[in-house]
Design a protein around this motif. Structure first.
Motif, PDB file in Angstrom:
ATOM      1  N   SER A  17       0.840  -1.209   0.000  1.00 44.28           N
ATOM      2  CA  SER A  17       0.000   0.000   0.000  1.00 44.28           C
ATOM      3  C   SER A  17       0.871   1.253   0.000  1.00 44.28           C
ATOM      4  O   SER A  17       0.735   2.117   0.858  1.00 44.28           O
ATOM      5  CB  SER A  17      -0.940   0.001   1.209  1.00 44.28           C
ATOM      6  N   GLN A  18       1.784   1.314  -0.939  1.00 44.02           N
ATOM      7  CA  GLN A  18       2.693   2.450  -1.022  1.00 44.02           C
ATOM      8  C   GLN A  18       2.034   3.613  -1.762  1.00 44.02           C
ATOM      9  O   GLN A  18       1.315   3.418  -2.741  1.00 44.02           O
ATOM     10  CB  GLN A  18       3.980   2.039  -1.734  1.00 44.02           C
ATOM     11  N   HIS A  19       2.306   4.803  -1.275  1.00 43.06           N
ATOM     12  CA  HIS A  19       1.780   6.014  -1.897  1.00 43.06           C
ATOM     13  C   HIS A  19       2.878   6.678  -2.729  1.00 43.06           C
ATOM     14  O   HIS A  19       4.070   6.513  -2.462  1.00 43.06           O
ATOM     15  CB  HIS A  19       1.272   6.981  -0.830  1.00 43.06           C
ATOM     16  N   GLN A  20       2.443   7.446  -3.720  1.00 43.04           N
ATOM     17  CA  GLN A  20       3.396   8.094  -4.609  1.00 43.04           C
ATOM     18  C   GLN A  20       3.194   9.602  -4.653  1.00 43.04           C
ATOM     19  O   GLN A  20       2.150  10.122  -4.257  1.00 43.04           O
ATOM     20  CB  GLN A  20       3.285   7.515  -6.029  1.00 43.04           C
ATOM     21  N   VAL A  21       4.218  10.271  -5.161  1.00 38.82           N
ATOM     22  CA  VAL A  21       4.213  11.719  -5.333  1.00 38.82           C
ATOM     23  C   VAL A  21       4.548  12.020  -6.792  1.00 38.82           C
ATOM     24  O   VAL A  21       5.446  11.395  -7.367  1.00 38.82           O
ATOM     25  CB  VAL A  21       5.262  12.393  -4.421  1.00 38.82           C
ATOM     26  N   SER A  41       3.059  17.402  -6.524  1.00 39.04           N
ATOM     27  CA  SER A  41       1.599  17.318  -6.532  1.00 39.04           C
ATOM     28  C   SER A  41       1.138  15.943  -6.069  1.00 39.04           C
ATOM     29  O   SER A  41       1.881  14.957  -6.138  1.00 39.04           O
ATOM     30  CB  SER A  41       1.066  17.604  -7.945  1.00 39.04           C
ATOM     31  N   ASP A  42      -0.110  15.903  -5.611  1.00 39.72           N
ATOM     32  CA  ASP A  42      -0.755  14.638  -5.264  1.00 39.72           C
ATOM     33  C   ASP A  42      -1.643  14.147  -6.399  1.00 39.72           C
ATOM     34  O   ASP A  42      -2.426  13.212  -6.222  1.00 39.72           O
ATOM     35  CB  ASP A  42      -1.570  14.785  -3.977  1.00 39.72           C
ATOM     36  N   TYR A  43      -1.530  14.768  -7.558  1.00 44.37           N
ATOM     37  CA  TYR A  43      -2.294  14.377  -8.748  1.00 44.37           C
ATOM     38  C   TYR A  43      -1.457  13.383  -9.537  1.00 44.37           C
ATOM     39  O   TYR A  43      -0.351  13.698  -9.969  1.00 44.37           O
ATOM     40  CB  TYR A  43      -2.608  15.612  -9.584  1.00 44.37           C
ATOM     41  N   MET A  44      -1.979  12.183  -9.758  1.00 41.61           N
ATOM     42  CA  MET A  44      -1.174  11.097 -10.299  1.00 41.61           C
ATOM     43  C   MET A  44      -1.235  10.956 -11.816  1.00 41.61           C
ATOM     44  O   MET A  44      -0.475  10.184 -12.392  1.00 41.61           O
ATOM     45  CB  MET A  44      -1.609   9.765  -9.663  1.00 41.61           C
ATOM     46  N   GLU A  45      -2.113  11.667 -12.482  1.00 42.22           N
ATOM     47  CA  GLU A  45      -2.231  11.532 -13.931  1.00 42.22           C
ATOM     48  C   GLU A  45      -1.312  12.531 -14.634  1.00 42.22           C
ATOM     49  O   GLU A  45      -1.343  13.719 -14.331  1.00 42.22           O
ATOM     50  CB  GLU A  45      -3.680  11.758 -14.369  1.00 42.22           C
ATOM     51  N   HIS A  46      -0.518  12.041 -15.564  1.00 44.20           N
ATOM     52  CA  HIS A  46       0.365  12.908 -16.339  1.00 44.20           C
ATOM     53  C   HIS A  46      -0.351  13.271 -17.638  1.00 44.20           C
ATOM     54  O   HIS A  46      -0.227  12.586 -18.652  1.00 44.20           O
ATOM     55  CB  HIS A  46       1.689  12.202 -16.624  1.00 44.20           C
ATOM     56  N   THR A  47      -1.098  14.361 -17.603  1.00 44.90           N
ATOM     57  CA  THR A  47      -1.936  14.755 -18.724  1.00 44.90           C
ATOM     58  C   THR A  47      -1.590  16.172 -19.171  1.00 44.90           C
ATOM     59  O   THR A  47      -0.810  16.880 -18.526  1.00 44.90           O
ATOM     60  CB  THR A  47      -3.422  14.692 -18.338  1.00 44.90           C
ATOM     61  N   THR A  48      -2.229  16.587 -20.259  1.00 42.27           N
ATOM     62  CA  THR A  48      -2.013  17.938 -20.772  1.00 42.27           C
ATOM     63  C   THR A  48      -2.533  18.989 -19.798  1.00 42.27           C
ATOM     64  O   THR A  48      -1.940  20.067 -19.660  1.00 42.27           O
ATOM     65  CB  THR A  48      -2.714  18.098 -22.131  1.00 42.27           C
ATOM     66  N   VAL A  49      -3.630  18.690 -19.124  1.00 43.79           N
ATOM     67  CA  VAL A  49      -4.177  19.628 -18.138  1.00 43.79           C
ATOM     68  C   VAL A  49      -3.186  19.833 -16.999  1.00 43.79           C
ATOM     69  O   VAL A  49      -2.991  20.955 -16.511  1.00 43.79           O
ATOM     70  CB  VAL A  49      -5.522  19.114 -17.591  1.00 43.79           C
ATOM     71  N   PHE A  50      -2.548  18.759 -16.580  1.00 45.14           N
ATOM     72  CA  PHE A  50      -1.538  18.850 -15.529  1.00 45.14           C
ATOM     73  C   PHE A  50      -0.390  19.761 -15.968  1.00 45.14           C
ATOM     74  O   PHE A  50       0.066  20.621 -15.208  1.00 45.14           O
ATOM     75  CB  PHE A  50      -1.023  17.451 -15.202  1.00 45.14           C
ATOM     76  N   VAL A  51       0.062  19.602 -17.205  1.00 39.96           N
ATOM     77  CA  VAL A  51       1.145  20.442 -17.728  1.00 39.96           C
ATOM     78  C   VAL A  51       0.696  21.898 -17.810  1.00 39.96           C
ATOM     79  O   VAL A  51       1.471  22.817 -17.518  1.00 39.96           O
ATOM     80  CB  VAL A  51       1.597  19.931 -19.109  1.00 39.96           C
ATOM     81  N   HIS A  52      -0.558  22.115 -18.187  1.00 39.43           N
ATOM     82  CA  HIS A  52      -1.074  23.486 -18.278  1.00 39.43           C
ATOM     83  C   HIS A  52      -1.050  24.170 -16.911  1.00 39.43           C
ATOM     84  O   HIS A  52      -0.719  25.359 -16.803  1.00 39.43           O
ATOM     85  CB  HIS A  52      -2.501  23.461 -18.837  1.00 39.43           C
ATOM     86  N   CYS A  53      -1.383  23.432 -15.868  1.00 38.33           N
ATOM     87  CA  CYS A  53      -1.318  23.987 -14.508  1.00 38.33           C
ATOM     88  C   CYS A  53       0.127  24.251 -14.096  1.00 38.33           C
ATOM     89  O   CYS A  53       0.412  25.226 -13.391  1.00 38.33           O
ATOM     90  CB  CYS A  53      -1.987  23.034 -13.524  1.00 38.33           C
ATOM     91  N   GLU A  54       1.039  23.387 -14.536  1.00 34.90           N
ATOM     92  CA  GLU A  54       2.458  23.620 -14.265  1.00 34.90           C
ATOM     93  C   GLU A  54       2.935  24.891 -14.965  1.00 34.90           C
ATOM     94  O   GLU A  54       3.738  25.657 -14.419  1.00 34.90           O
ATOM     95  CB  GLU A  54       3.295  22.428 -14.759  1.00 34.90           C
TER      96      GLU A  54
END
Length: 209
Positions: A17-21, A41-54
């Motif tokens: 039950s390991q958690h990731q960052v 981030s605690d958001y695990m999906e590597h998507t275009t929306v994630f990059v836009h927030c970055e």
């Protein structure tokens, strides 16, 4: 990139039950100046929306520290999940509207060695893992990882008599990304609908002529 959180004295069940960052690293070059950024981030999906927030975090950092910058040249590999895809190019078209900065994007070959950003991630992950296993420091969630990284970088800069840390750490909440995701989907749908309507109008005009 991701980092798996571990504990020095965890029970056997902890292995299952390991958690990731999520760790998004940026090496910024402006003239002779260089800065390293790490967005955690605690958001695990590597998507275009994630990059836009970055990109939002990055542009705010640039405007604050380098106000004379007018244009950004993004350099990345061609990872299609979050960099080289139609949604990313659409965001690039609206970059001036979203962030008040012009931008272009340079794609390098995928899978051809490591870059400066990978080195930043390696330093942060090694520091956290070493502190966890040797000093019995508890890092149990992404927020803990962010606080540890920020504190560790500031202490390192102070010991080196430097005014700025080697890596500027930021934390991006998953709720903020989900909110941006819903908003972006609505905007893209409206743009697609307008595009389809304009195409229909053009076809109708062509048929009439």
């Amino acid at each position: 990139m991701n980092y798996t959180l571990v504990r020095q004295r965890e029970v056997q069940q902890g292995f299952f039950s390991q958690h990731q960052v999520t760790l998004f690293t940026i090496h910024l070059t402006i003239g002779k100046e260089q800065r390293n950024l790490a967005i955690i981030s605690d958001y695990m999906e590597h998507t275009t929306v994630f990059v836009h927030c970055e990109q939002k975090v990055l542009t705010q950092f640039i405007k604050k520290n380098f106000p004379l910058v007018k244009k950004i040249n993004y350099v990345s590999d061609g990872a299609c999940a979050h960099f080289k895809n139609n949604a990313s190019i659409l965001n690039l078209i609206h970059h001036k509207i979203d962030f008040d900065l012009d931008a272009c994007w340079t794609f390098t070959a995928t899978g051809h060695g490591k870059g400066a950003g990978d080195g930043i991630g390696a330093v942060l992950k090694f520091s956290a893992r070493r502190a966890t296993l040797s000093k019995n420091i508890l890092i149990s969630n992404p927020k803990d990882f962010y606080e540890f990284t920020q504190k560790q970088q500031l202490e390192t800069a102070r010991r080196s008599n430097k005014d700025i840390p080697g890596v500027h750490a930021f934390f991006l909440e998953s709720d903020e990304i989900e909110e941006a995701k819903n908003f972006e989907q609505q905007v893209h749908y409206k743009e697609f609908e307008l595009s389809m309507n304009s195409n229909r109008s053009a076809i109708q005009r062509f048929n009439i002529v």
